[in-house]
Design a protein around this motif. Structure first.
Motif, PDB file in Angstrom:
ATOM      1  N   LEU A 187       0.815  -0.885   0.239  1.00 54.34           N
ATOM      2  CA  LEU A 187       0.073   0.104   0.140  1.00 54.34           C
ATOM      3  C   LEU A 187       0.943   0.990  -0.455  1.00 54.34           C
ATOM      4  CD1 LEU A 187      -2.851  -1.174   2.276  1.00 54.34           C
ATOM      5  CD2 LEU A 187      -2.582  -0.322   0.062  1.00 54.34           C
ATOM      6  N   ALA A 188       2.011   1.139   0.473  1.00 56.52           N
ATOM      7  CA  ALA A 188       2.862   2.392   1.219  1.00 56.52           C
ATOM      8  C   ALA A 188       3.824   2.491  -0.282  1.00 56.52           C
ATOM      9  CB  ALA A 188       3.933   2.520   1.634  1.00 56.52           C
ATOM     10  N   HIS A 189       4.134   1.297  -1.211  1.00 53.66           N
ATOM     11  CA  HIS A 189       4.642   1.913  -2.490  1.00 53.66           C
ATOM     12  C   HIS A 189       3.488   1.991  -3.347  1.00 53.66           C
ATOM     13  CE1 HIS A 189       8.099  -0.778  -0.956  1.00 53.66           C
ATOM     14  NE2 HIS A 189       8.537   0.254  -1.794  1.00 53.66           N
ATOM     15  N   ALA A 190       2.051   1.511  -3.663  1.00 57.25           N
ATOM     16  CA  ALA A 190       1.545   2.186  -4.265  1.00 57.25           C
ATOM     17  C   ALA A 190       0.834   3.570  -4.555  1.00 57.25           C
ATOM     18  CB  ALA A 190       0.050   1.651  -4.220  1.00 57.25           C
ATOM     19  N   ALA A 191       1.166   4.188  -2.945  1.00 63.02           N
ATOM     20  CA  ALA A 191       0.226   5.669  -2.120  1.00 63.02           C
ATOM     21  C   ALA A 191       0.514   6.149  -3.279  1.00 63.02           C
ATOM     22  CB  ALA A 191       0.608   5.451  -1.124  1.00 63.02           C
ATOM     23  N   PRO A 192      -0.381   7.580  -3.563  1.00 60.73           N
ATOM     24  CA  PRO A 192      -1.934   8.043  -3.116  1.00 60.73           C
ATOM     25  C   PRO A 192      -3.048   7.078  -4.226  1.00 60.73           C
ATOM     26  CG  PRO A 192      -0.703  10.049  -5.191  1.00 60.73           C
ATOM     27  CD  PRO A 192       0.703   8.288  -4.548  1.00 60.73           C
ATOM     28  N   ARG A 193      -2.448   5.984  -4.672  1.00 63.86           N
ATOM     29  CA  ARG A 193      -3.628   5.294  -5.679  1.00 63.86           C
ATOM     30  C   ARG A 193      -4.381   3.898  -4.961  1.00 63.86           C
ATOM     31  NH1 ARG A 193      -2.746   0.133  -7.998  1.00 63.86           N
ATOM     32  NH2 ARG A 193      -0.140   0.184  -7.681  1.00 63.86           N
ATOM     33  N   VAL A 194      -5.548   4.132  -5.670  1.00 69.48           N
ATOM     34  CA  VAL A 194      -6.117   3.023  -4.717  1.00 69.48           C
ATOM     35  C   VAL A 194      -5.744   1.461  -5.059  1.00 69.48           C
ATOM     36  CG1 VAL A 194      -8.718   2.187  -4.312  1.00 69.48           C
ATOM     37  CG2 VAL A 194      -7.822   4.326  -4.948  1.00 69.48           C
ATOM     38  N   VAL A 195      -5.918   0.481  -5.011  1.00 67.52           N
ATOM     39  CA  VAL A 195      -4.943  -0.934  -4.511  1.00 67.52           C
ATOM     40  C   VAL A 195      -6.695  -1.582  -4.161  1.00 67.52           C
ATOM     41  CG1 VAL A 195      -3.588  -2.668  -3.875  1.00 67.52           C
ATOM     42  CG2 VAL A 195      -2.728  -0.314  -3.966  1.00 67.52           C
ATOM     43  N   SER A 196      -7.152  -2.747  -4.947  1.00 69.37           N
ATOM     44  CA  SER A 196      -7.550  -3.306  -5.623  1.00 69.37           C
ATOM     45  C   SER A 196      -7.452  -4.570  -4.597  1.00 69.37           C
ATOM     46  CB  SER A 196      -8.782  -3.948  -6.020  1.00 69.37           C
ATOM     47  OG  SER A 196      -7.937  -4.870  -7.405  1.00 69.37           O
ATOM     48  N   ARG A 197      -8.525  -5.514  -4.231  1.00 67.89           N
ATOM     49  CA  ARG A 197      -8.185  -6.957  -3.273  1.00 67.89           C
ATOM     50  C   ARG A 197      -7.088  -7.571  -4.025  1.00 67.89           C
ATOM     51  NH1 ARG A 197     -13.399  -3.936  -1.856  1.00 67.89           N
ATOM     52  NH2 ARG A 197     -13.478  -3.806   0.157  1.00 67.89           N
ATOM     53  N   ALA A 198      -8.096  -7.884  -5.082  1.00 66.84           N
ATOM     54  CA  ALA A 198      -7.652  -8.927  -6.262  1.00 66.84           C
ATOM     55  C   ALA A 198      -6.126  -8.691  -6.472  1.00 66.84           C
ATOM     56  CB  ALA A 198      -7.702  -8.698  -7.704  1.00 66.84           C
ATOM     57  N   GLU A 199      -5.477  -7.300  -6.177  1.00 61.51           N
ATOM     58  CA  GLU A 199      -3.587  -6.608  -7.043  1.00 61.51           C
ATOM     59  C   GLU A 199      -2.828  -7.269  -5.314  1.00 61.51           C
ATOM     60  OE1 GLU A 199      -1.611  -2.627  -8.106  1.00 61.51           O
ATOM     61  OE2 GLU A 199      -3.228  -2.390  -8.471  1.00 61.51           O
ATOM     62  N   LEU A 200      -3.811  -6.823  -3.847  1.00 55.00           N
ATOM     63  CA  LEU A 200      -3.408  -7.164  -2.865  1.00 55.00           C
ATOM     64  C   LEU A 200      -2.876  -8.524  -2.839  1.00 55.00           C
ATOM     65  CD1 LEU A 200      -5.213  -4.814   0.106  1.00 55.00           C
ATOM     66  CD2 LEU A 200      -2.235  -4.436  -0.598  1.00 55.00           C
ATOM     67  N   ALA A 201      -3.666  -9.215  -3.475  1.00 52.98           N
ATOM     68  CA  ALA A 201      -3.913 -10.773  -2.707  1.00 52.98           C
ATOM     69  C   ALA A 201      -2.090 -11.769  -3.867  1.00 52.98           C
ATOM     70  CB  ALA A 201      -4.945 -11.397  -3.485  1.00 52.98           C
ATOM     71  N   GLU A 202      -2.528 -10.951  -5.022  1.00 55.40           N
ATOM     72  CA  GLU A 202      -1.322 -11.104  -6.212  1.00 55.40           C
ATOM     73  C   GLU A 202       0.159 -10.471  -5.869  1.00 55.40           C
ATOM     74  OE1 GLU A 202      -2.689  -9.080 -10.414  1.00 55.40           O
ATOM     75  OE2 GLU A 202      -4.471 -10.605 -10.527  1.00 55.40           O
ATOM     76  N   HIS A 203       0.027  -9.401  -4.838  1.00 57.14           N
ATOM     77  CA  HIS A 203       1.170  -9.259  -4.571  1.00 57.14           C
ATOM     78  C   HIS A 203       1.759  -9.813  -3.518  1.00 57.14           C
ATOM     79  CE1 HIS A 203       2.666  -6.477  -8.040  1.00 57.14           C
ATOM     80  NE2 HIS A 203       1.213  -6.327  -8.209  1.00 57.14           N
ATOM     81  N   VAL A 204       0.529  -9.849  -2.530  1.00 56.62           N
ATOM     82  CA  VAL A 204       1.356 -10.191  -0.776  1.00 56.62           C
ATOM     83  C   VAL A 204       1.078 -11.281  -0.584  1.00 56.62           C
ATOM     84  CG1 VAL A 204       0.382  -9.522   1.441  1.00 56.62           C
ATOM     85  CG2 VAL A 204       0.089  -7.984  -0.674  1.00 56.62           C
TER      86      VAL A 204
END
Length: 223
Positions: free
Chosen positions: A161-178
């Motif tokens: 989330l910090a690397h992506a800020a201030p962009r909105v991150v979808s749940r699917a994107e979080l799942a893919e990267h984390v």
């Protein structure tokens, strides 16, 4: 951070996977360039660690093909080839960085973190979002100058989330990267973990955008 390690030395791959895992990096491994090519095109990673001496072709061959196909993931070459000609070939094929064996795991980790940070447009190793600071080198988090204790999973969520800020991150994107591809959770699990993270940081620091995902903020506005 989720990384694809392409290394045919099984003992080295397992040791590096364990060491990077202890530092909070998710590592998926393959020993062959062909499988790496398939994974790069079908899965989501933040970076690639690439050996050059692979059983099914030189690593520069696969790297050059990825660049020709506009696959722009950061690539750290990790190889025993230390001649300048080999380094030049690696960079010419599209490598972002180059480390020769033997190596210090800490150096690989620092270089990986720097590559990923820069790929998101951040030059400074400490990402600051309002009164929240995330140190990409150490993984430490402070809020108004005070340390915040996070679990490994919470730290990975916050890091993305910090690397992506201030962009909105979808749940699917979080799942893919984390999460690794064998343990990607459903959206309810992600919601629960984000809620736990929000309790530690304060509700104002993580916005929920209905139907879109989450955004890390500087904490302004109403609590």
């Amino acid at each position: 951070m989720k990384v694809l390690l392409v290394e045919d030395d099984r003992a080295l791959a397992e040791a590096l996977k364990e060491a990077l895992g202890d530092a909070g990096v998710l590592v998926e491994c393959t020993a062959r360039g062909g499988e790496a090519d398939f994974l790069v095109r079908t899965e989501t990673y933040d970076a690639i660690i690439l050996d050059l001496g692979l059983p099914d072709g030189d690593g520069t061959r696969w790297l050059a093909q990825w660049r020709d196909d506009a696959i722009d993931l950061p690539v750290l070459v990790l190889t025993a080839r230390s001649r300048w000609a080999d380094k030049a070939a690696g960079f010419s094929a599209g490598a972002d960085d180059y480390v020769t064996k033997p190596f210090e795991t800490a150096e690989v980790l620092f270089r990986l973190r720097a590559l990923v940070r820069r790929s998101h447009g951040h030059a400074h190793p400490v990402l600051r979002i309002g009164d929240l600071a995330f140190d990409t080198h150490t993984g430490s988090v402070t809020l108004v100058g005070r340390p915040v204790g996070l679990t490994a999973q919470e730290s990975r969520l916050l890091a993305y989330l910090a690397h992506a800020a201030p962009r909105v991150v979808s749940r699917a994107e979080l799942a893919e990267h984390v999460y690794d591809r064998d343990h990607e959770p459903d959206s309810n699990v992600i919601d629960v973990q984000v809620s736990r993270l929000r309790r530690k940081l304060g509700a104002r620091h993580i916005e929920t955008h209905r139907g879109q995902g989450y955004r890390l903020t500087g904490g302004g506005g109403e609590p």
